[in-house]
Design a protein around this motif. Structure first.
Motif: not given
Ligand code: R7I
Ligand code: MG
Ligand code: MG
Length: 349
Positions: A241-260
């Motif tokens: 229920t807590e709003l997830v921060k961009a930093k956390e998404i990027n540390e956990r899931i990531g969002s870079d140039v790799t497919a995974q």
């Protein structure tokens, strides 16, 4: 939500892919979280300029994501089947027509050079197999362009999986690259098929079903578990229920140039913004725009995550959610609508 027609969803998917690319391209080199306000301001600036007739049609340029989406879609529509050499030729010739302006991935150009040398004859999958000392690329390039595949083989999961895989192997043969393309296709197909339901689409169920389907149908076993783990993170965030921060998404899931990282990031953006109230700054926008603004804002590879999130969201919400001014402003906007209609006509036949 009123159910969009299938044609509208096809068009929402393909035009969405182009729109997300064009919007995200503005911020591509920033490599950091972009505040939503900045994305919204740019989006509105273009809408205003079009309204004032101060912008020419097609003058917001797309990047390699859309180049390759068009290359693949045109080949499928033109040949009414997958022709590997023809797709390879389209990819390569488009690259050589404008090598510097489209921000292609760092290594994929080597594939295009080899393909050209081979004159697109013989084993057109070989150059891709030789990338990265023979392990193949796991860049997000074969997932970012895959949206024509679930349109071409709509309602046929085995064919969607096979074609997602084959078109990937022209440039990306690493199992993570191939499975990323398959997962992105499955997410689009699932979005196309979602029926209107009381209370709207359940994002947790969508994601759980997607994991199960991916596990059941993916033919590439190596590294398969990586995506299962990523979708598990998405479910945990969706339940919170807590709003997830961009930093956390990027540390956990990531969002870079790799497919995974990029493919799960795009799926996350679509699912996380289904609830209009989740992110207060985005509540006033329709669901399609919430997904795209969110994706461009938090992701490192913002044109690509923006494009892939928009392809899924467009397949769910339909084309009417995309601002008409942006259809006008995007390079290839009208072409995307026409190609989607041609893919729809092929589907009907
Ligand atoms: O995947 P690709 O087509 O690039 C697409 C991205 C999108 O963001 C586009 O918008 C554009 O900006 O680029 O191109 P590749 O060159 O195959 O892969 C992209 C990058 O991923 C490579 O330059 C590497 O940095 C990384 N990469 C790898 N690194 C190490 N080992 C991909 N595969 C590997 C690998 O096996
Ligand atoms: Mg790009
Ligand atoms: Mg990119």
């Amino acid at each position: 939500m009123a159910k969009a027609s299938l044609l509208s969803r096809f068009q929402g998917c393909l035009l969405g892919a182009v729109f997300g690319d064009c919007l995200g391209a503005k911020f591509e080199r920033e490599w950091t979280e972009i505040p939503y306000d900045k994305v919204i301001a740019y989006m509105n600036k273009i809408i205003k300029k079009v309204g004032q007739e101060k912008l020419e049609k097609g003058s917001v340029f797309y990047t390699d994501d859309s180049c390759m989406t068009f290359d693949l879609a045109k080949s499928l529509v033109g040949n009414r089947k997958y022709d590997a050499a023809d797709v390879a030729k389209n990819f390569s010739e488009t690259y050589f027509s404008q090598p510097t302006h489209r921000s292609y991935g760092g290594n994929v150009a080597f594939v295009f050079f080899s393909l050209k040398q081979m004159n697109y004859a013989g084993d057109v999958y070989r150059p891709a197999r030789e990338q990265f000392d023979g392990s193949g690329s796991y860049g997000n390039g074969s997932a970012m362009r895959v949206s024509p595949v679930p349109l071409f083989h709509h309602n046929n999961i085995p064919s969607i999986v096979e074609l997602s895989c084959e078109q990937s192997k022209l440039t990306h043969t690493h199992p993570l690259g191939i499975n990323g393309a398959i997962l992105q296709s499955l997410a689009i197909e699932k979005a196309l098929l979602c029926e209107e339901s009381v209370g709207g689409l359940d994002p947790i169920k969508f994601c759980s079903d997607l994991i199960q389907q991916y596990k059941d149908v993916t033919t590439v076993e190596d590294d398969k578990h990586v995506y299962e783990g990523q979708l598990g993170h998405i479910i945990r965030y969706l339940k919170s229920t807590e709003l997830v921060k961009a930093k956390e998404i990027n540390e956990r899931i990531g969002s870079d140039v790799t497919a995974q990282k990029a493919v799960p990031a795009a799926i996350f953006a679509f699912l996380y913004t289904l609830d209009a109230k989740r992110i207060p700054q985005l509540t006033k926008f329709n669901g399609f725009l919430r997904a795209v603004i969110f994706a461009v804002g938090f992701s490192e590879d913002c044109d690509t995550v923006g494009s892939m999130a928009a392809a899924i969201a467009g397949a769910y919400y339909g084309v009417d959610m995309i601002p008409k001014e942006w259809t006008f402003a995007c390079e290839g906007g009208t072409e995307a609508l026409e190609l989607a209609e041609q893919l729809y006509d092929l589907h009907l036949k």
